[in-house]
Design an enzyme around this catalytic site. Sequence first.
Site, PDB file in Angstrom:
ATOM      1  N   ASP A 186       0.837  -1.190   0.000  1.00  0.00           N
ATOM      2  CA  ASP A 186       0.000   0.000   0.000  1.00  0.00           C
ATOM      3  C   ASP A 186       0.878   1.249   0.000  1.00  0.00           C
ATOM      4  O   ASP A 186       1.870   1.317   0.723  1.00  0.00           O
ATOM      5  CB  ASP A 186      -0.903  -0.015   1.237  1.00  0.00           C
ATOM      6  N   GLU A 210       0.859  -0.674  -5.094  1.00  0.00           N
ATOM      7  CA  GLU A 210      -0.259   0.272  -5.176  1.00  0.00           C
ATOM      8  C   GLU A 210       0.317   1.626  -5.585  1.00  0.00           C
ATOM      9  O   GLU A 210       0.998   2.294  -4.799  1.00  0.00           O
ATOM     10  CB  GLU A 210      -0.973   0.356  -3.825  1.00  0.00           C
ATOM     11  N   ASP A 254     -11.184   1.638  -0.940  1.00  0.00           N
ATOM     12  CA  ASP A 254     -11.252   3.081  -0.711  1.00  0.00           C
ATOM     13  C   ASP A 254     -12.242   3.782  -1.625  1.00  0.00           C
ATOM     14  O   ASP A 254     -12.505   4.976  -1.441  1.00  0.00           O
ATOM     15  CB  ASP A 254      -9.866   3.712  -0.909  1.00  0.00           C
TER      16      ASP A 254
END
Length: 527
Positions: free
Chosen positions: A314, A361, A414
């Site tokens: 991430d 990501e 998200d």
Amino acid sequence: MAGINPRGTDRDEREETRLPPSRYSGVLAHPTSLPGPHGIGDLGAEARRFIDWLARAGQQRWQILPLGPTGFGDSPYASYSAFAGNPLLISLGNLVEERLLEESDIQPAGFPDDLVDFDAVTAFKLPLLARAAERFHAGQAGQLRDEYRRFRDAQAAWLDDYTLFRALKAEQDGALWSAWPRPLALRDPDALRAARDRLKHDIDTQCFMQFAFFRQWGALRRYANERGVRVLGDIPIFVALDSADVWANSAQFQLDERGRPTSVAGVPPDYFSATGQLWGNPLYDWDAMRADGYRWWIERFRAVYSLVDIARIDHFRGFEDYWSVPAGEETAIRGSWKPGPGRALFDAVWEALGDLPVVAEDLGMMTKDVDDLRESLGFPGMSVLQFAFGSGSDNLYLPHNLARNTVVYTGTHDNDTTVGWFDSADDNTRDHARRYLGVDGADVAWDLIQTVLASVAETAIVPLQDLLRLGTQARMNLPGRATGNWGWRMQPGALTDEMAERLAGLLVLYGREQGVGSREQAQPRNH
């Protein structure tokens, strides 16, 4: 799935195969979102049923969020440990089977089946887990004794600090560790030794809960792997200030002499927030980490890959440069970019652990340097189809602009659900999506599902909510909102055989079914 492998793969090895390109498909669903009788999805029977459904639908990937014990806001990205497991995921039914609990112990108390009430679940489950720990340490389930000892020995490097941290945190009424008495906050050896003696019972309880979690998760992961499903996990780049990681390794972070951050993490204004996102995580002291060969990161990667088959990093950008916000700011606007460790960290991890399958990501504001770092490592990046519409044909998220070494999503945890996104989008965006996809938008979730599956991207991932055509009420997370996230749960029986057959049929149509182009251990690397 590309990985950390500086050696690369020679040309002859790449060209001798006649297999079609590897193509995979999967579903994004955190275990908490699954059905179950005790207020939260867990690692028991319903998780195995979910895996069975994935296999019937031809899926090769189950993507999850971080598995750690959650702190403030119940976010899996704000954990008390980057190494520990979340005890709320432990299946009470499994503990009954092992005679550590009775059926009468675990009768649910009217939990909603569409939402996790984290406070209620915590109040219900933790006393039961403590009861199971008491029975275990009193001699029940003796067949697990040797396995428990091996677990404690093998995980001692993080387990000893984590269990003491949790015991001390309870003793200090939940206070942030930097507010504990100074000898404990600064880890005075005599104070820690006395605390271990004083809190032995609580430490043993915490150890049992970690043993139960790792044992159940290990069995569930094996169950998935045996059915052709690999687990795609998550490595948040940052850790929480209120964590055993920072308390036990404070010299590795940008803290003052009292353990308070001097600068904190976030991102500048972007798609999600006009004032940026002030995450508040302490920042790493990359000079200190470089000096000891990135030892903490090596152990973190080792721990993650003991739990998952593939890991998504991430906020990959933070390894090239990161947004540093002075402590005390109310928004992330007044931050600045600082250099990260770059490739050196990943080279250190590779030298220690070998080739590891990674997804980077790389959403949001990327730079050429970030792209160059990711490409030099051979990591696939990410693309989100919801971001593709409303601008021109050069939008990098449009399917015709995707690279093969990409993981493409309809949306992520998200994002709003696809139905919610489409309903709230402006007229231009909806019109562009309809014209580009050649649809009327009446079944927009499955329109986008079919599009990501048809794309050139190596891997296509669909959130569970999109498979179920759910609206905004099923959104998992709204970035920037501190509370009220992460609670969505799937209704029992929502995944049907008909849906599995439809999804499996699309995989055959687009060459993503299990077995086609399966070369996971010998894929081309780009180094």
